[in-house]
Design a protein around this motif. Structure first.
Motif, short mmCIF file in Angstrom:
data_model
loop_
_atom_site.label_atom_id
_atom_site.label_comp_id
_atom_site.label_asym_id
_atom_site.label_seq_id
_atom_site.Cartn_x
_atom_site.Cartn_y
_atom_site.Cartn_z
N ALA A 19 0.80 -1.22 0.00
CA ALA A 19 0.00 0.00 0.00
C ALA A 19 0.84 1.27 0.00
O ALA A 19 0.44 2.28 -0.59
N ALA A 20 1.99 1.24 0.66
CA ALA A 20 2.76 2.47 0.87
C ALA A 20 3.95 2.64 -0.05
O ALA A 20 4.68 3.62 0.06
N ALA A 21 4.16 1.68 -0.97
CA ALA A 21 5.27 1.84 -1.93
C ALA A 21 5.08 3.14 -2.71
O ALA A 21 4.01 3.42 -3.22
N GLY A 22 6.12 3.93 -2.76
CA GLY A 22 6.04 5.21 -3.43
C GLY A 22 5.63 6.35 -2.51
O GLY A 22 5.68 7.52 -2.91
N LEU A 23 5.24 6.01 -1.28
CA LEU A 23 4.85 7.04 -0.31
C LEU A 23 5.91 7.23 0.77
O LEU A 23 6.19 8.36 1.18
N VAL A 24 6.48 6.12 1.25
CA VAL A 24 7.49 6.17 2.31
C VAL A 24 8.57 5.14 2.01
O VAL A 24 8.41 4.30 1.12
N GLU A 25 9.64 5.19 2.77
CA GLU A 25 10.75 4.25 2.58
C GLU A 25 10.67 3.06 3.52
O GLU A 25 11.05 1.94 3.15
N ASN A 26 10.20 3.26 4.73
CA ASN A 26 10.18 2.18 5.72
C ASN A 26 8.94 1.32 5.55
O ASN A 26 7.98 1.41 6.32
N LEU A 27 8.94 0.51 4.53
CA LEU A 27 7.78 -0.30 4.20
C LEU A 27 7.67 -1.51 5.12
O LEU A 27 8.63 -2.22 5.37
N GLY A 28 6.45 -1.72 5.63
CA GLY A 28 6.20 -2.89 6.46
C GLY A 28 6.72 -2.78 7.88
O GLY A 28 6.68 -3.76 8.63
N ARG A 29 7.17 -1.61 8.28
CA ARG A 29 7.75 -1.45 9.61
C ARG A 29 6.85 -0.56 10.48
O ARG A 29 6.34 0.45 10.00
N PRO A 30 6.67 -0.92 11.75
CA PRO A 30 5.84 -0.09 12.63
C PRO A 30 6.43 1.31 12.79
O PRO A 30 7.66 1.49 12.75
N ARG A 31 5.56 2.26 12.99
CA ARG A 31 6.05 3.62 13.21
C ARG A 31 6.76 3.71 14.55
O ARG A 31 6.47 2.96 15.49
N THR A 32 7.71 4.64 14.64
CA THR A 32 8.50 4.80 15.86
C THR A 32 8.24 6.13 16.54
O THR A 32 8.92 6.47 17.52
#
Length: 257
Positions: free
Chosen positions: A106-119
């Motif tokens: 879903a987030a490819a092209g939106l952010v770099e940290n794909l599949g990782r929980p927010r910190t």
């Protein structure tokens, strides 16, 4: 409590709403078009669902324009929709892995940290739900959600799907594209837990058609009260019923040729 979902399933108005949605799905599954063209109906429903999910993220484009749209939110919703069938068998046993995969798509092209929980303790808020819990609380609640998906509740699939959707939507565990992930997880739950095994119901379209009630019902869920949780589950039952109507329209159009 040993089965919290079963408690939710008995909240005021929920049993009737779930029963009505179940009856609507059963009627859809008796449509004669599905005898031979079920996969095509599912594919068309998935496309409409992806468009609707992107619209709820703030990118609303006409259905006929979808093939040419390059917006990353729309493309992410389409990738998620295309992959759901392959993720189903893993959902019951490794839901955390599936959630990470959904976010990667879903987030490819939106952010770099794909599949990782927010910190961090912030995340986009397209529905105006307010702030999100900190990373530690979010991880703990996602752990609880995993336990519900892998558990052995007696509650209807629709109730589990509603809670899966709500938790991911309000927690926003990845900090990007969380709404798309939440709605995909809802649909995946409806499929894998037996309400809609052929993935015909365009439940995402139902959420769109209910308009402001989508965000309002999530805010009610956020209250944590029995009344608020029941409001959300009843909303999801209505979205399923409207998603059935969309799928039925697809069947009727195919029948007319």
């Amino acid at each position: 409590m040993s089965d919290p979902l079963a408690v939710i399933a008995e909240l005021p108005g929920v049993p009737d709403a779930v029963t009505d949605a179940r009856k609507a799905v059963d009627r859809l599954y008796r449509h004669r078009v599905l005898r031979r063209k079920s996969p095509e109906v599912s594919a068309r429903s998935a496309l409409r669902g992806a468009r609707a999910s992107a619209a709820l993220e703030g990118v609303d484009v006409p259905l006929e324009a979808i093939p040419e749209v390059t917006d990353p939110v729309v493309q992410g919703a389409l990738r998620v929709s295309a992959e759901l069938g392959r993720l189903g068998p893993t959902w019951r046993t490794a839901p955390r892995q599936v959630m990470a995969r959904l976010h990667t798509l879903a987030a490819a092209g939106l952010v770099e940290n794909l599949g990782r929980p927010r910190t961090t303790a912030d995340a986009p808020d397209p529905l105006g739900l307010g702030g999100v819990p900190g990373p530690e609380e979010t991880v703990a609640r996602v752990d609880g959600l995993v336990g519900l998906v892998t558990g052995d509740s007696k509650a209807p699939a629709l109730v589990l799907a509603a809670i899966v959707h709500a938790e991911l939507a309000v927690l926003r565990p990845f900090g990007s594209a969380d709404g798309v992930v939440a709605r995909a997880a809802e649909r995946l739950t409806l499929v894998e837990f037996g309400l809609d095994p052929k993935s015909l119901v365009a439940v995402e379209v139902g959420h769109v058609e209910l308009g402001p009630a989508y965000a309002e019902s999530l805010k009610a869920y956020l209250s944590g009260t029995p009344e608020g949780v029941a409001t959300w589950v009843r909303h999801c039952a209505s979205a399923v019923t409207l998603g059935v109507r969309e799928a039925t329209a697809i069947c009727e159009a195919m029948q007319r040729g």
